[in-house]
Motif scaffolding. Structure first.
Motif, PDB file in Angstrom:
ATOM      1  N   PRO A  74      -6.951  12.102   2.271  1.00 45.89           N
ATOM      2  CA  PRO A  74      -5.751  11.588   1.592  1.00 45.89           C
ATOM      3  C   PRO A  74      -5.898  11.508   0.082  1.00 45.89           C
ATOM      4  O   PRO A  74      -4.902  11.359  -0.622  1.00 45.89           O
ATOM      5  N   ASP A  78      -2.478  12.458  -4.290  1.00 46.78           N
ATOM      6  CA  ASP A  78      -2.143  12.114  -5.663  1.00 46.78           C
ATOM      7  C   ASP A  78      -2.556  13.223  -6.619  1.00 46.78           C
ATOM      8  O   ASP A  78      -1.867  13.494  -7.614  1.00 46.78           O
ATOM      9  N   THR A 274      -7.198   5.735  -2.290  1.00 43.08           N
ATOM     10  CA  THR A 274      -6.212   6.491  -1.533  1.00 43.08           C
ATOM     11  C   THR A 274      -5.111   5.568  -1.019  1.00 43.08           C
ATOM     12  O   THR A 274      -5.182   4.343  -1.135  1.00 43.08           O
ATOM     13  N   SER A 275      -4.107   6.165  -0.407  1.00 39.82           N
ATOM     14  CA  SER A 275      -3.027   5.372   0.189  1.00 39.82           C
ATOM     15  C   SER A 275      -3.566   4.470   1.290  1.00 39.82           C
ATOM     16  O   SER A 275      -3.003   3.398   1.552  1.00 39.82           O
ATOM     17  N   ARG A 278      -4.604   1.152  -0.043  1.00 44.45           N
ATOM     18  CA  ARG A 278      -3.494   0.315  -0.494  1.00 44.45           C
ATOM     19  C   ARG A 278      -2.664  -0.252   0.652  1.00 44.45           C
ATOM     20  O   ARG A 278      -1.705  -0.997   0.404  1.00 44.45           O
ATOM     21  N   LEU A 279      -2.989   0.103   1.888  1.00 43.30           N
ATOM     22  CA  LEU A 279      -2.299  -0.491   3.031  1.00 43.30           C
ATOM     23  C   LEU A 279      -2.604  -1.980   3.077  1.00 43.30           C
ATOM     24  O   LEU A 279      -3.743  -2.401   2.909  1.00 43.30           O
ATOM     25  N   ASP A 288     -10.657   3.798  -8.500  1.00 40.60           N
ATOM     26  CA  ASP A 288      -9.569   4.756  -8.730  1.00 40.60           C
ATOM     27  C   ASP A 288     -10.071   5.824  -9.696  1.00 40.60           C
ATOM     28  O   ASP A 288     -10.263   5.556 -10.882  1.00 40.60           O
TER      29      ASP A 288
END
Length: 336
Positions: A74, A78, A274-275, A278-279, A288
């Motif tokens: 994932p 970005d 990754t996404s 951020r869950l 990052d």
């Protein structure tokens, strides 16, 4: 009814076909009133340029091949967003291929891109055999994004600063009071850089004896298996710094299975932001590495190569930042 042609646009706008071509190519050599007349005619007629014909006339496909090491990662999302935003603004389209699938099916990694006549190639992530780029780089512009292996001559490289990122993660855990910290390492140059930075940071803080390194395969399952071994040993670590976010998810699963609370009993830090990180139910502390900037700069380098081919390869390292969330806290003996 037949589709409108460039001749129809020229007649409607009362200009020449060559001027219509200049407008469609985004040329700045057209007066504003003429440009508006052409664009208005394009809208009214519903004209769509013939991409194949334009490619023949320009001797360019206006496509860029993007070879991903593994589409399942994932972190690439970005990066691709940053890459595509600039390529799209330049009138270019991306063609994606997954190197992992090509290897499984016995296919050539770069051959299909050459067969399709792409204008350039962006390689995202670490390829098992970077030497496959040597022959391609002799035929078209190539940029490597998100990897740190030595690139062939004339190939630009854009990546995050892995040493700085690993230092940020390790120092965060040290500042919280952790003294027994494990690092689940990865492979390739990126994995080596993050591991060496972890070890150097632990030594700098006088904690070399508390540093534990275990090799992983940068997958969730690999992170789970490695973490089970680490956390089942006597004197287990109170914190784990994983080489990427996917590995961290495996660590979180292992901790839950072993009855360890995160971050009460065990702190976990990932890498990539990754996404998944951020869950809300994961909310992972992670590094990052500025993937959007990496993708954007890779596109910029490629566009530069189109305008000015040749020259030595350039290297750009994006500055990482630490995202502190809910998986890190002081170790149990420092709380209460």
């Amino acid at each position: 009814m037949r589709p409108p042609t460039i001749r129809d646009v020229a007649e409607r706008a009362q200009v020449s076909k060559s001027l219509v071509s200049l407008v469609l190519r985004g040329s700045g050599q057209v007066r504003p009133e003429k440009r508006e007349a052409v664009l208005r005619a394009v809208r009214e007629l519903g004209y769509r340029p013939n991409a194949a014909a334009r490619s023949l006339s320009e001797q360019r496909s206006r496509t860029v091949g993007v070879l991903l090491n593994d589409l399942r990662n994932p972190w690439f999302v970005d990066l691709l967003d940053g890459l595509n935003s600039l390529l799209h603004a330049g009138g270019l389209h991306m063609l994606l291929a997954d190197a992992r699938l090509s290897r499984r099916t016995g296919g050539r990694l770069t051959g299909p891109f050459l067969d399709l006549g792409v204008d350039g190639l962006v390689v995202v992530g670490t390829l098992p055999d970077p030497a496959v780029l040597d022959a391609v780089a002799e035929r078209l512009p190539v940029v490597v994004a998100g990897a740190r292996e030595p690139a062939p001559p004339g190939v630009d490289l854009v990546a995050g600063d892995d040493e700085t990122g690993a230092r940020l993660a390790t120092e965060h855990l040290v500042r919280l009071g952790h003294r027994r910290i494990a690092h689940i390492a990865g492979y390739g140059a990126v994995g080596d850089l993050r591991r060496r930075s972890f070890e150097a940071t632990m030594r700098a803080h006088g904690l070399a004896d508390g540093a534990l390194v275990a090799l992983g395969d940068m997958t969730e399952e690999g992170g789970y298996r490695t973490a089970v071994r680490l956390l089942s040993r006597p004197g287990r670590p109170t914190a784990v710094f994983a080489v990427n976010d996917i590995t961290s998810v495996g660590v979180l699963s292992a901790a839950a299975e072993l009855g360890l609370a995160v971050p009460g009993d065990l702190s976990v830090t990932g890498y990539d932001n990754t996404s998944i990180a951020r869950l809300r139910h994961v909310w992972l502390t992670t590094v990052d590495p500025a993937p959007h900037e990496v993708g954007h700069r890779a596109a910029r380098f490629l566009l530069d190569r189109f305008e000015r081919p040749g020259g030595v390869g350039r290297v750009h390292l994006a500055t990482p930042a630490l995202e502190i969330r809910g998986t890190t806290a002081a170790p149990p003996d420092r709380t209460g």
